[in-house]
Design an enzyme around this catalytic site. Structure first.
Site, mmCIF file in Angstrom:
data_model
loop_
_atom_site.group_PDB
_atom_site.id
_atom_site.type_symbol
_atom_site.label_atom_id
_atom_site.label_comp_id
_atom_site.label_asym_id
_atom_site.label_seq_id
_atom_site.Cartn_x
_atom_site.Cartn_y
_atom_site.Cartn_z
ATOM 1 N N GLU A 39 0.850 -1.191 0.000
ATOM 2 C CA GLU A 39 0.000 0.000 0.000
ATOM 3 C C GLU A 39 0.890 1.247 0.000
ATOM 4 O O GLU A 39 1.984 1.242 0.544
ATOM 5 C CB GLU A 39 -0.873 -0.023 1.247
ATOM 6 C CG GLU A 39 -1.861 1.129 1.366
ATOM 7 C CD GLU A 39 -2.686 1.060 2.641
ATOM 8 O OE1 GLU A 39 -3.808 1.588 2.643
ATOM 9 O OE2 GLU A 39 -2.207 0.485 3.648
ATOM 10 N N CYS A 81 -4.805 -3.609 3.019
ATOM 11 C CA CYS A 81 -4.519 -3.290 4.409
ATOM 12 C C CYS A 81 -5.701 -3.487 5.367
ATOM 13 O O CYS A 81 -6.002 -4.617 5.739
ATOM 14 C CB CYS A 81 -3.965 -1.868 4.505
ATOM 15 S SG CYS A 81 -3.055 -1.552 6.054
ATOM 16 N N LYS A 127 -9.834 0.590 -2.239
ATOM 17 C CA LYS A 127 -9.937 0.133 -0.844
ATOM 18 C C LYS A 127 -11.326 0.432 -0.281
ATOM 19 O O LYS A 127 -11.773 1.584 -0.274
ATOM 20 C CB LYS A 127 -8.862 0.814 -0.008
ATOM 21 C CG LYS A 127 -8.767 0.342 1.428
ATOM 22 C CD LYS A 127 -7.620 1.075 2.132
ATOM 23 C CE LYS A 127 -7.411 0.597 3.550
ATOM 24 N NZ LYS A 127 -6.295 1.338 4.207
#
Length: 275
Positions: A48, A160, A119
């Protein structure tokens, strides 16, 4: 799938120490991606915030479109090396002038974009003085669950903080994913206790391979001062088969996609669901 013969390929999870210095970030990523390809990796993934990890207002100001310089650089590199390459995430320009997207991009060996993922779950937490973060203030959440079909495997994309939401990975596995991608900048505070257990749990629950590139070390980001690192690759039984050491580096492992089917046949948990 009739006639489907799952391959085996060498994969590399890249570990970086990125900051607000975009040129330094690129040179570090370039060196490690080329090194991985030199070892024979057919699939390489970066963490990321590969291109920028610094003050959030600057992240938004510097956000780029999908055809901007960051994506173009990584596309050209994938084509030059003839590899599948995942740009773990970059700050993609959004219509909202105060926010951007946190976007993964998967490239094929010709440099073509095979898939993108925004995300979904944003990191809004107040864990300690060292970990105080409101990602939603500068990032627009994604909406789509993405599984990318490639000649190597079917890759389920995530980023993440998504890791804490097992329902996403169940959706990815149900969508055919064999390899789960978790590029991350996991904080040192949470990572030392949660990184390995969460990644192993996602592998065990879905009976998928997990590849998790990671940021490591100190950053010039007030909300994320230090990242845990420990980029790793776990097999469908939940065993960690490769992990990076301290500092920038690589976790390298042979990914035998046929292991997914073997584990699922030996313990067919999906067919045993009651809820």
């Amino acid at each position: 799938m009739p006639g489907y013969n799952p391959p085996m390929f060498l994969a590399a999870a890249v570990q970086l120490n990125c900051t607000s210095d975009a040129d330094r970030n690129w040179e570090m990523a370039l060196d490690l991606i080329e090194r991985a390809a030199g070892y024979g990796a057919a699939f390489v993934a970066t963490p990321e915030n590969t291109n920028y990890l610094g003050p959030h207002e600057e992240k938004v100001r510097l956000a780029e479109p999908m055809d901007g310089p960051t994506v173009s650089r990584f596309s050209d590199l994938a084509a030059k090396l003839g590899i599948h390459l995942l740009l773990g995430s970059f700050n993609e320009k959004a219509d909202d002038p105060k926010r951007c997207y946190n976007t993964s991009v998967l490239f094929g060996p010709g440099g073509e974009i095979l898939a993108t993922y925004g995300k979904i779950h944003l990191f809004d937490v107040d864990v300690s003085d060292q970990v105080r973060f409101q990602e939603s203030a500068t990032v627009v959440p994604g909406e789509d669950v993405v599984v990318a079909e490639t000649p190597l495997a079917r890759f389920g994309l995530s980023i993440c903080y998504d890791l804490r939401f097992p329902e996403l990975y169940r959706r990815l596995a149900d969508g055919g994913a064999e390899v789960l991608m978790v590029p991350a900048a996991f904080t040192l505070t949470t990572g030392k206790d949660h990184w390995y257990p969460l990644l192993r749990a996602r592998a065990i629950e879905t009976q998928c391979w997990v590849i998790a590139p990671a940021q490591h070390g100190h950053h010039d980001d007030v909300g994320l001062r230090d990242s845990y690192g420990h980029a790793l690759i776990a097999d469908p039984w939940g065993q960690v088969v490769a992990a990076a050491e301290e500092g920038p580096g690589l976790a390298l492992a042979e990914v035998d996609v046929s292991r997914v089917g073997k584990v699922r046949r030996s313990m067919p948990v999906r067919s045993h669901r009651r809820l």
